[in-house]
Design an enzyme around this catalytic site. Structure first.
Site, PDB file in Angstrom:
ATOM      1  N   ASP A  97       0.663  -1.226   0.104  1.00 20.69           N
ATOM      2  CA  ASP A  97       0.027  -0.040  -0.037  1.00 20.69           C
ATOM      3  C   ASP A  97       0.986   1.251   0.129  1.00 20.69           C
ATOM      4  O   ASP A  97       1.791   1.408   0.841  1.00 20.69           O
ATOM      5  CB  ASP A  97      -1.013  -0.115   1.218  1.00 20.69           C
ATOM      6  CG  ASP A  97      -2.235   0.558   1.119  1.00 20.69           C
ATOM      7  OD1 ASP A  97      -2.165   1.518   0.585  1.00 20.69           O
ATOM      8  OD2 ASP A  97      -3.158  -0.299   1.375  1.00 20.69           O
ATOM      9  N   ASP A 199      -3.283   4.681  -2.172  1.00 18.36           N
ATOM     10  CA  ASP A 199      -4.271   5.159  -1.416  1.00 18.36           C
ATOM     11  C   ASP A 199      -4.977   6.443  -1.861  1.00 18.36           C
ATOM     12  O   ASP A 199      -3.978   7.372  -2.512  1.00 18.36           O
ATOM     13  CB  ASP A 199      -3.764   5.344   0.143  1.00 18.36           C
ATOM     14  CG  ASP A 199      -4.816   5.486   1.111  1.00 18.36           C
ATOM     15  OD1 ASP A 199      -5.582   4.667   1.466  1.00 18.36           O
ATOM     16  OD2 ASP A 199      -4.714   6.875   1.596  1.00 18.36           O
ATOM     17  N   GLU A 262      -6.616   3.283  -5.657  1.00 14.32           N
ATOM     18  CA  GLU A 262      -7.888   3.497  -4.852  1.00 14.32           C
ATOM     19  C   GLU A 262      -8.664   4.998  -5.268  1.00 14.32           C
ATOM     20  O   GLU A 262      -8.086   6.025  -4.935  1.00 14.32           O
ATOM     21  CB  GLU A 262      -7.682   3.510  -3.442  1.00 14.32           C
ATOM     22  CG  GLU A 262      -9.126   3.585  -2.628  1.00 14.32           C
ATOM     23  CD  GLU A 262      -9.019   4.172  -1.179  1.00 14.32           C
ATOM     24  OE1 GLU A 262      -9.923   3.906  -0.458  1.00 14.32           O
ATOM     25  OE2 GLU A 262      -8.105   4.939  -1.186  1.00 14.32           O
ATOM     26  N   HIS A 323     -11.283  -2.837   3.493  1.00 14.45           N
ATOM     27  CA  HIS A 323     -11.309  -2.675   4.970  1.00 14.45           C
ATOM     28  C   HIS A 323     -12.228  -1.244   5.296  1.00 14.45           C
ATOM     29  O   HIS A 323     -12.069  -1.016   6.312  1.00 14.45           O
ATOM     30  CB  HIS A 323     -10.071  -2.552   5.345  1.00 14.45           C
ATOM     31  CG  HIS A 323      -9.197  -1.321   4.567  1.00 14.45           C
ATOM     32  ND1 HIS A 323      -8.787  -1.417   3.229  1.00 14.45           N
ATOM     33  CD2 HIS A 323      -8.733  -0.298   5.113  1.00 14.45           C
ATOM     34  CE1 HIS A 323      -8.439  -0.198   2.877  1.00 14.45           C
ATOM     35  NE2 HIS A 323      -8.139   0.445   3.797  1.00 14.45           N
ATOM     36  N   ASP A 324     -12.677  -0.538   4.056  1.00 11.89           N
ATOM     37  CA  ASP A 324     -13.437   0.583   4.353  1.00 11.89           C
ATOM     38  C   ASP A 324     -15.087   0.208   4.383  1.00 11.89           C
ATOM     39  O   ASP A 324     -15.787   1.424   4.513  1.00 11.89           O
ATOM     40  CB  ASP A 324     -13.101   1.863   3.565  1.00 11.89           C
ATOM     41  CG  ASP A 324     -11.441   2.102   3.771  1.00 11.89           C
ATOM     42  OD1 ASP A 324     -11.119   2.009   5.177  1.00 11.89           O
ATOM     43  OD2 ASP A 324     -10.865   2.394   2.629  1.00 11.89           O
TER      44      ASP A 324
HETATM   45  C1  NOJ Z   1      -8.424   4.979   2.248  1.00 10.57           C
HETATM   46  C2  NOJ Z   1      -7.996   4.033   3.158  1.00 10.57           C
HETATM   47  O1  NOJ Z   1      -8.509   2.844   2.720  1.00 10.57           O
HETATM   48  C3  NOJ Z   1      -8.885   4.164   4.571  1.00 10.57           C
HETATM   49  O2  NOJ Z   1      -8.641   3.083   5.350  1.00 10.57           O
HETATM   50  C4  NOJ Z   1      -8.110   5.412   5.112  1.00 10.57           C
HETATM   51  O3  NOJ Z   1      -8.762   5.664   6.285  1.00 10.57           O
HETATM   52  C5  NOJ Z   1      -7.962   6.522   4.150  1.00 10.57           C
HETATM   53  N1  NOJ Z   1      -7.736   6.184   3.137  1.00 10.57           N
HETATM   54  C6  NOJ Z   1      -7.166   7.590   4.669  1.00 10.57           C
HETATM   55  O4  NOJ Z   1      -5.881   7.254   4.797  1.00 10.57           O
END
Ligand code: NOJ
Length: 529
Positions: A97, A199, A262, A323-324
């Site tokens: 990542d 990210d 992402e 994970h979000d």
């Molecule tokens: C995206 C990530 O997937 C998430 O988990 C994170 O909180 C935010 N970026 C901020 O870094």
């Protein structure tokens, strides 16, 4: 030759929750290494690890204090090298990542930047004078609630943070920042990693005129406060084109590496991240299935919309969870989780499986008041909590489902699913994942072949995948009631290769395919469509 990431299946590991080996209740790199066998059994090709770098863990690793060192909680650089070597030894790629948008406020760069307005690193972050009334310079909001500007008493200016105040945004207009991030990438590429998931890629550039974001006219009282503004001047700026090209050039100097972005944007805007001439990101993540309405016509339409948005030669990809977001099995239910797996693994494009999806793991209920996730704590009551989708992997019966001998950092939950329980059960969802993956690997039609929509009505979704002489029909029942799909009109017959519950393989299918509630099947067709 087809690039490896086109025919591959990616598996996301959230390292805090995969396998703990030192009893501190948090997963570690040695744990991932010891569990590589599971990934080989499953049949995936590449592992993406969420951040493993030195971090105060305010955002569980997405707040990095040192990009080129491993956080103690995950182990050491030796552990990392061993994991990488073992993964490669087993034929698995390893993707890291990369978090280029922001650092932790504990990063040395930010420490230097905040020492004074004349610090050589001042311009590495986004500092602005207060508005005339002394307030924040613009109305820009943090994704995690509240103003995105934090006032720094010592120097009398505000700094911008798209996420937590402890995650200051880097200034991507500064060439030194870009060069520093290239060095970070090279550090890991030189060590042998196979690429990066980047990210919040669409956040990297912000408006250089610092204009206020417009109000969202559709926002209503009760909606999440972060939806109040349209992030026109803080995300997806035209300048991203250049940055994306630059990121690609950095990996292009190495053989065979991949960039995954992402990006939460509508398909037409997402497609721009491939670059006009495909000189951008290889795989801008396509999250459409994560919150797709579970109706055949809607899903067919979103696939069509996505396919139509792709630039010539742009390779598609699909994701059902991360994970979000709430776990897919919680969102659509345990039966439909199997249908979702069939979609993920039979649509055209590289699939990314989120750890535990292969077990049908569900969200573990965690109230906002008990949340560790900073998003849930700062914006409670809107279902933003992410802890429930990040709970430990469930390996076997016994204490903490085999995840740790200590106290797990998040509860393992009560849902009785484990790898051990499902491994030898042909009816399990784990066996379904394995069968689908094996079939996909064995047949170019399913991995790199074309996609052809056939029928979508009510709960029935039919489509074909084809390559050369190979043809497969995918028939999915998105509802709980049985359906009969007539293949006569389509003139199709074939042999059933995978069914959702593993009890119909080798069945001949002529004229009609009968689907039980929540059932999906993959049929190898006898002839052309
Ligand atoms: C995206 C990530 O997937 C998430 O988990 C994170 O909180 C935010 N970026 C901020 O870094």
């Amino acid at each position: 030759m087809t690039e490896w990431w086109k025919s591959s299946i990616i598996y996301q590991v959230y390292p805090r929750s995969f396998q703990d080996t030192d009893g501190d209740g948090v997963g570690d790199l040695e744990g991932v290494r010891r569990r590589l066998g599971h990934l080989v059994d499953l049949g995936v090709d590449a592992v993406w690890l969420s951040p493993i770098f030195v971090s105060p863990m305010r955002d569980f690793g997405y707040d990095i204090a040192d990009y080129t060192a491993i956080d103690r909680v995950f182990g050491t650089m030796e552990d990392f090298d061993r994991l990488l070597a073992d993964a490669h030894g087993r034929g698995l790629k390893l993707i890291l990542d990369l978090v280029p948008n922001h650092t932790s406020d504990r990063h040395r760069w930010f420490g230097e930047s905040r020492t004074g307005r004349d610090s050589p690193k001042r311009d590495w972050y986004i500092w602005r004078d207060p508005a005339p009334d002394g307030g924040p310079p613009t109305n820009w909001m943090s994704e995690f609630g509240g103003s995105a500007w934090e006032f720094d008493d010592a120097t009398g200016q505000y700094y911008y943070h798209a996420f937590l105040a402890s995650q200051p945004d880097l200034n991507w207009r500064n060439p030194e920042v870009r060069a520093a991030m290239r060095d970070v990438m090279r550090f890991w590429l030189d060590r042998g990693v196979d690429g990066f998931r980047i990210d919040v890629l669409w956040h990297l550039m912000k408006d250089d005129q610092f204009r206020d974001n417009p109000e969202n006219p559709y926002w209503q009282e009760g909606d999440s406060p972060i939806a109040r503004l349209i992030p026109l001047y803080t995300t997806d700026l035209p300048e991203m084109e250049d940055i994306v090209r630059e990121l690609r050039r950095t990996v292009a100097a190495y053989d065979d590496r991949v960039l995954i972005g992402e990006i939460y944007l509508p398909h037409d805007r997402l497609a721009r991240y491939y670059g006009h001439e495909l000189e951008g990101i290889h795989l801008p993540f396509n999250f459409a299935l994560i919150d797709a309405p579970w109706h055949a016509r809607k899903i067919e339409a979103l696939v069509a919309d996505y396919e139509a948005s792709l630039p010539e030669g742009g390779w598609p990809n699909w994701v059902t969870g991360n994970h979000d977001k709430p776990r897919i099995a919680t969102r659509v239910g345990p039966d439909q989780a199997r249908v979702a797996a069939m979609l993920l693994l039979t649509l055209r494009g590289t699939p990314t499986v989120y750890y535990g999806e292969e077990l049908g793991m569900e969200n573990v209920p965690i109230e906002d008041r008990d949340a560790l996730d900073p998003f849930a704590r700062r914006v409670p009551g809107h279902g933003h909590g992410r802890d429930g989708a990040r709970t430990p992997m469930r390996w076997e019966d016994g204490p903490n489902a085999g995840f740790t001998t200590g106290r797990p950092w998040l509860p393992v939950g009560e849902h009785p699913v484990t790898v051990a329980m499902q491994r030898d059960d042909p009816k399990s969802i784990l066996s379904l994942y394995r069968r689908l993956i094996a079939l996909r690997r064995a047949h170019p039609a399913l991995s790199v072949g074309g996609y052809r929509p056939l029928f979508a009505e009510g709960d029935l979704l039919l489509y074909a995948r084809e390559s050369g002489e190979e043809r497969f029909l995918v028939a999915l029942n998105l509802g709980p009631d049985p359906i009969s799909a007539s293949l006569e009109a389509l003139g199709l017959s074939g042999t059933l290769r995978v069914s959702a519950t593993g009890d119909r393989e080798s069945e001949r299918v002529v004229d009609v395919v009968d689907l039980r509630g929540g059932e999906g099947v993959v049929i190898e067709l006898d002839g052309p469509i």
